[in-house]
Scaffold this motif. Structure first.
Motif, PDB file in Angstrom:
ATOM      1  N   ARG A 180       0.889  -1.282   0.007  1.00  0.00           N
ATOM      2  CA  ARG A 180       0.050   0.122  -0.001  1.00  0.00           C
ATOM      3  C   ARG A 180       0.803   1.270   0.003  1.00  0.00           C
ATOM      4  NH1 ARG A 180      -4.788   2.152   1.273  1.00  0.00           N
ATOM      5  NH2 ARG A 180      -4.693   4.423   2.039  1.00  0.00           N
ATOM      6  N   GLU A 181       1.967   1.372   0.673  1.00  0.00           N
ATOM      7  CA  GLU A 181       2.893   2.405   0.944  1.00  0.00           C
ATOM      8  C   GLU A 181       3.517   2.632  -0.424  1.00  0.00           C
ATOM      9  OE1 GLU A 181       4.432   2.263   5.662  1.00  0.00           O
ATOM     10  OE2 GLU A 181       5.497   1.024   3.932  1.00  0.00           O
ATOM     11  N   TYR A 182       3.924   1.738  -1.155  1.00  0.00           N
ATOM     12  CA  TYR A 182       4.679   1.787  -2.446  1.00  0.00           C
ATOM     13  C   TYR A 182       3.545   2.347  -3.612  1.00  0.00           C
ATOM     14  CZ  TYR A 182       7.053   0.890  -6.915  1.00  0.00           C
ATOM     15  OH  TYR A 182       7.750   0.875  -7.836  1.00  0.00           O
ATOM     16  N   ILE A 183       2.217   1.975  -3.380  1.00  0.00           N
ATOM     17  CA  ILE A 183       1.138   2.202  -4.352  1.00  0.00           C
ATOM     18  C   ILE A 183       0.984   3.789  -4.272  1.00  0.00           C
ATOM     19  CG2 ILE A 183      -1.257   2.116  -4.920  1.00  0.00           C
ATOM     20  CD1 ILE A 183      -0.883  -0.968  -4.720  1.00  0.00           C
ATOM     21  N   VAL A 184       0.812   4.109  -2.913  1.00  0.00           N
ATOM     22  CA  VAL A 184       0.565   5.516  -2.622  1.00  0.00           C
ATOM     23  C   VAL A 184       1.418   6.570  -3.070  1.00  0.00           C
ATOM     24  CG1 VAL A 184       0.060   7.166  -0.598  1.00  0.00           C
ATOM     25  CG2 VAL A 184      -1.286   4.907  -0.955  1.00  0.00           C
ATOM     26  N   HIS A 185       2.877   5.944  -2.923  1.00  0.00           N
ATOM     27  CA  HIS A 185       3.972   6.778  -2.896  1.00  0.00           C
ATOM     28  C   HIS A 185       4.050   6.936  -4.574  1.00  0.00           C
ATOM     29  CE1 HIS A 185       8.446   7.901  -3.470  1.00  0.00           C
ATOM     30  NE2 HIS A 185       8.474   6.979  -4.292  1.00  0.00           N
ATOM     31  N   LYS A 186       3.870   5.950  -5.626  1.00  0.00           N
ATOM     32  CA  LYS A 186       3.853   6.179  -7.067  1.00  0.00           C
ATOM     33  C   LYS A 186       2.669   6.862  -7.304  1.00  0.00           C
ATOM     34  CE  LYS A 186       5.991   4.458  -9.461  1.00  0.00           C
ATOM     35  NZ  LYS A 186       7.389   4.877  -9.905  1.00  0.00           N
ATOM     36  N   LYS A 187       1.634   7.000  -6.772  1.00  0.00           N
ATOM     37  CA  LYS A 187       0.546   7.790  -6.943  1.00  0.00           C
ATOM     38  C   LYS A 187       0.847   9.478  -6.837  1.00  0.00           C
ATOM     39  CE  LYS A 187      -3.424   4.749  -6.279  1.00  0.00           C
ATOM     40  NZ  LYS A 187      -4.775   4.688  -5.633  1.00  0.00           N
ATOM     41  N   ASP A 188       1.416   9.473  -5.598  1.00  0.00           N
ATOM     42  CA  ASP A 188       1.789  10.969  -5.286  1.00  0.00           C
ATOM     43  C   ASP A 188       2.950  11.590  -6.557  1.00  0.00           C
ATOM     44  OD1 ASP A 188       0.256  10.943  -3.042  1.00  0.00           O
ATOM     45  OD2 ASP A 188       1.891  10.315  -1.516  1.00  0.00           O
ATOM     46  N   LEU A 189       3.852  10.648  -6.692  1.00  0.00           N
ATOM     47  CA  LEU A 189       4.815  11.221  -7.715  1.00  0.00           C
ATOM     48  C   LEU A 189       4.087  11.403  -9.012  1.00  0.00           C
ATOM     49  CD1 LEU A 189       7.896   8.717  -7.113  1.00  0.00           C
ATOM     50  CD2 LEU A 189       7.517  10.827  -6.392  1.00  0.00           C
ATOM     51  N   ASN A 190       3.320  10.537  -9.749  1.00  0.00           N
ATOM     52  CA  ASN A 190       2.339  10.693 -10.865  1.00  0.00           C
ATOM     53  C   ASN A 190       1.476  12.157 -10.682  1.00  0.00           C
ATOM     54  OD1 ASN A 190       3.346   8.774 -12.299  1.00  0.00           O
ATOM     55  ND2 ASN A 190       1.960   7.186 -11.458  1.00  0.00           N
ATOM     56  N   ARG A 191       1.074  12.511  -9.430  1.00  0.00           N
ATOM     57  CA  ARG A 191       0.242  13.398  -9.392  1.00  0.00           C
ATOM     58  C   ARG A 191       1.224  14.895  -9.482  1.00  0.00           C
ATOM     59  NH1 ARG A 191      -2.389  10.542  -4.866  1.00  0.00           N
ATOM     60  NH2 ARG A 191      -4.267   9.826  -5.607  1.00  0.00           N
TER      61      ARG A 191
END
Length: 268
Positions: A235-246
């Motif tokens: 979950r942390e990795y998915i949220v991290h990648k979403k934040d970078l893409n935003r």
């Protein structure tokens, strides 16, 4: 297309209108984010670090550095760009209005590392009689070296105008105590070619830019990303990648929910 440094001094060129482009243009944000991530990979910090972001502009690079767990201080000459950074980016560190050509105004040994995206070519801009490029380069690199801890690295992406200007920057940095060289990504492509000046302020860490190809760098970067992924929960990795893409300005990033990263049941 004319180079921006040929049009006007940076504090005038990066006015409210130009700063607004950085805040609204997804292509600009994506390119800046990509170069920042590459700079952090080349910086190879030894754990969470205190970083200086020179020419931080609208804060894209500063916020990405912070998303990797670092504390970042931004420095820029444009009031308009800094206003955008403070209003639009979730930047936690301090922002300083200053001209890098007048030196880096921090006490000795303050920073573990330094990044800079699309900025240091402005040091060669003689737009005023008082702006002598060699003098500005000397002042910049002397104070930069002083502000870094021994063994700290600086990675600065920039657009050299000529081989002569590129050599002038590198030679001045070495005269001021730095070791280092250049890494050129995509050297065969005129459009995608990117220059990164990699410097080290003394210390014992090994720095060999001359023998590391872009292919080697990609392997190192991939291993580093895998390690970072394994240190996080799914979950942390998915949220991290979403934040970078935003932060890159992508509009199709799914919203976070309680189901993000949850393992799906097998379908029968």
């Amino acid at each position: 297309m004319s180079r921006p440094e040929h049009i006007a001094p940076p504090e005038f060129f990066y006015n409210d209108e130009e700063a607004g482009k950085y805040n609204s243009n997804t292509r600009i944000q994506s390119i800046q984010a990509e170069m920042t991530e590459r700079a952090i990979e080349l910086l190879d910090p030894e754990g969470p670090s205190l970083l200086l972001d020179i020419g931080c502009g609208s804060g894209i690079s500063t916020s990405i550095a912070e998303s990797y767990g670092h504390v970042a201080v931004g420095m820029d000459i444009s009031p308009s760009m800094l206003s955008v950074a403070l209003e639009s980016q979730e930047v936690e560190g301090d922002m300083l209005l200053a001209d890098m050509g007048n030196g880096v105004p921090f006490r000795a040994g303050t920073f573990d590392g330094v990044i800079s995206i699309s900025a240091i070519q402005w040091l060669l801009n003689a737009d005023k009689t008082c702006n002598v490029p060699q003098r500005r380069l000397n002042r910049f690199f002397e104070t930069l070296y002083s502000s870094m801890r021994r063994g700290g690295r600086a990675v600065m992406q920039y657009y050299p105008e000529s081989d002569r200007s590129q050599q002038m920057i590198l030679d001045t940095a070495k005269k001021c105590g730095f070791a280092g060289g250049m890494v050129v990504d995509h050297p065969e492509s005129k459009r995608q070619k990117k220059f990164y000046l990699i410097l080290q302020a003394g210390g014992m860490r090994t720095l060999n830019t001359s023998e590391m190809s872009i292919e080697d760098e990609k392997v190192v970067a991939k291993k580093r990303k895998l390690k970072r992924k394994h240190d996080m929960s799914t979950r942390e990795y998915i949220v991290h990648k979403k934040d970078l893409n935003r932060k890159r300005g992508r509009l199709s990033v799914p919203k976070d929910s309680k189901y993000s990263g949850r393992r799906r049941k097998a379908a029968f």
